[in-house]
Write an enzyme that holds these catalytic residues in place. Structure first.
Site, mmCIF file in Angstrom:
data_model
loop_
_atom_site.group_PDB
_atom_site.id
_atom_site.type_symbol
_atom_site.label_atom_id
_atom_site.label_comp_id
_atom_site.label_asym_id
_atom_site.label_seq_id
_atom_site.Cartn_x
_atom_site.Cartn_y
_atom_site.Cartn_z
ATOM 1 N N TYR A 64 76.334 -73.916 28.159
ATOM 2 C CA TYR A 64 75.982 -75.292 28.516
ATOM 3 C C TYR A 64 76.124 -76.211 27.299
ATOM 4 O O TYR A 64 76.717 -77.297 27.393
ATOM 5 C CB TYR A 64 74.548 -75.356 29.047
ATOM 6 N N ARG A 109 63.421 -80.087 20.962
ATOM 7 C CA ARG A 109 62.521 -81.223 20.708
ATOM 8 C C ARG A 109 62.086 -81.910 21.997
ATOM 9 O O ARG A 109 60.951 -82.388 22.111
ATOM 10 C CB ARG A 109 63.231 -82.224 19.804
ATOM 11 N N ARG A 149 63.709 -81.817 34.422
ATOM 12 C CA ARG A 149 64.870 -81.068 33.938
ATOM 13 C C ARG A 149 64.400 -79.875 33.112
ATOM 14 O O ARG A 149 63.376 -79.956 32.439
ATOM 15 C CB ARG A 149 65.766 -81.952 33.070
ATOM 16 N N PHE A 151 79.708 -89.089 8.299
ATOM 17 C CA PHE A 151 79.620 -89.065 9.762
ATOM 18 C C PHE A 151 79.040 -87.734 10.246
ATOM 19 O O PHE A 151 78.211 -87.701 11.166
ATOM 20 C CB PHE A 151 81.019 -89.283 10.343
#
Length: 418
Positions: free
Chosen positions: A174, A221, A231, A291
């Site tokens: 997933y 978290r 969910r 980044f």
């Protein structure tokens, strides 16, 4: 003001970092966009980027050259795809068809979707603007974005028909679909821009780990938020050893079991850190390094705060604003990157207990990270902070308070990464 006093009392070096950031230390997220030189449609795309992302917008706009626009469009395309997946009002058959076909909409100038009820529905309603700018990108960028969109849509279609995540292998799968593919796509864009070596884009295992580390941290978290929204992303294989239902961890009498489950998942996420360190060591372009580095250090900081912390099941665990700014300022080299990672590894070690069922695996994982993050210096602001710096921080606290609104905006739109 209470927050400011608390920071001054316990973490004066963070005031120093906050002031340094405000007075010019924000180069790592300094936008290189010249909006007045953009065509209206690209300007609109950056507007959507800022509206829909708290984390991606700042570092994306700090990227060099044509990579900046490519990453902006990449994000918006996947944001639109994710909005389809999240929208529970779309009938399942319609949603499955859209997820499988979404990559084809990039070549359809007229396609848009006006029936979404999600907060980011604008990227679907004005998808023609996004797809128009997609078709202006150089062919290599288009190929990467379309391919990742196709693969992610197929993966989302698989999991949208499932009620939960069963095994750890499912968890990895997933997270690969929703984040690992993002890491792979970004890495291919980095190489395609020629700012990075071809190996960065070719090593999909490392790129996948970069995404999995961030996604697993988010899932860990966000236990309570996901429970409230109905969910479940924690893998049954782990939580079923400690409870009959995942929701049981919210009960006070289940606090110890909840922590054991939490710690096992944190340990699983930490297994990606060696790959993260190897990936980061290959980067050469400063804007690309920034980044990639900033979300990764935020992730390990978040895991350190979550580890063995019952607050995960009662509220939101966050990094302090000043601490986040300090990391952002310093995460600009490999030595500093390791110097930031190491203390959070030690923080996890300090909270470990022999009674924890996953203690031995956690210990082995922590030891591995310790070896890989050995460096000649700790985070420089920690090593060089002197009483003079502390005194200066106290003196300028009133000045810093004037800028607290801007600092709070930075945290909400960038440092509270998600």
């Amino acid at each position: 003001m209470d927050l400011m006093r608390s920071m001054l009392a316990g973490h004066p070096e963070e005031i120093y970092s906050l002031l340094k950031f405000k007075l010019g230390g924000c180069e790592t997220v300094q936008a290189k966009c010249h909006y007045d030189q953009m065509c209206p449609s690209m300007r609109t795309c950056y507007q959507y980027l800022n509206q829909t992302s708290r984390s991606f917008a700042a570092v994306t706009q700090a990227l060099d050259g044509d990579l900046r626009d490519a990453v902006c469009i990449f994000y918006l395309v996947l944001r639109a795809l994710d909005t389809v997946e999240d929208d529970m009002t779309i009938p399942l058959d319609t949603k499955l068809d859209m997820l499988h076909s979404f990559h084809t909409y990039l070549q359809d100038p007229a396609w848009r979707f006006m029936e979404s009820n999600e907060k980011d529905k604008k990227v679907l309603e004005d998808f023609p603007t996004i797809s128009q700018e997609f078709r202006k990108l150089k062919p290599l960028y288009q190929e990467v974005i379309s391919d990742i969109c196709r693969r992610m849509g197929a993966g989302m279609a698989e999991f949208v028909q499932r009620s939960d995540v069963d095994t750890l292998a499912d968890w990895d799968k997933y997270c690969h679909y929703v984040a690992g593919l993002v890491g792979i796509g970004l890495s291919r864009l980095f190489s395609g821009s020629e700012f990075e070596d071809e190996l960065v884009g070719e090593d999909t295992d490392l790129a996948n780990s970069m995404g999995l580390f961030l996604q697993k941290t988010n899932i860990i978290r966000d236990y309570l938020e996901d429970q409230v929204d109905g969910r479940e992303f924690w893998p049954r294989q782990v939580w079923s050893k400690h409870a009959k239902k995942l929701s049981d961890f919210r009960q006070p009498e289940m606090s110890q079991n909840a922590l054991w489950c939490l710690n096992e998942l944190v340990t699983n996420a930490l297994l990606h850190v060696p790959d993260v360190l190897k990936y980061m060591s290959r980067l050469r372009n400063q804007s690309v390094f920034n980044f990639c580095a900033i979300p990764q250090v935020m992730a390990i900081a978040t895991l350190a705060r979550c580890y063995n912390n019952p607050k995960v099941f009662r509220g939101v665990v966050k990094i302090r604003k000043g601490e986040a700014v300090k990391m952002m300022i310093h995460a600009t080299s490999m030595e500093n990157f390791k110097g930031i990672m190491r203390p959070f590894c030690e923080e996890i070690f300090s909270k470990m207990t022999l009674q924890d069922p996953s203690y031995s695996v956690t210990m082995e994982t922590v030891d591995t990270i310790r070896q890989l993050t050995e460096t000649s210096h700790a985070l420089s602001v920690q090593r060089t902070l002197t009483p003079l710096h502390v005194s200066c921080a106290l003196v300028v606290a009133a000045i810093t308070w004037q800028y607290w609104t801007q600092i709070h905006w930075i945290y909400d739109h960038y440092l509270d990464w998600k």
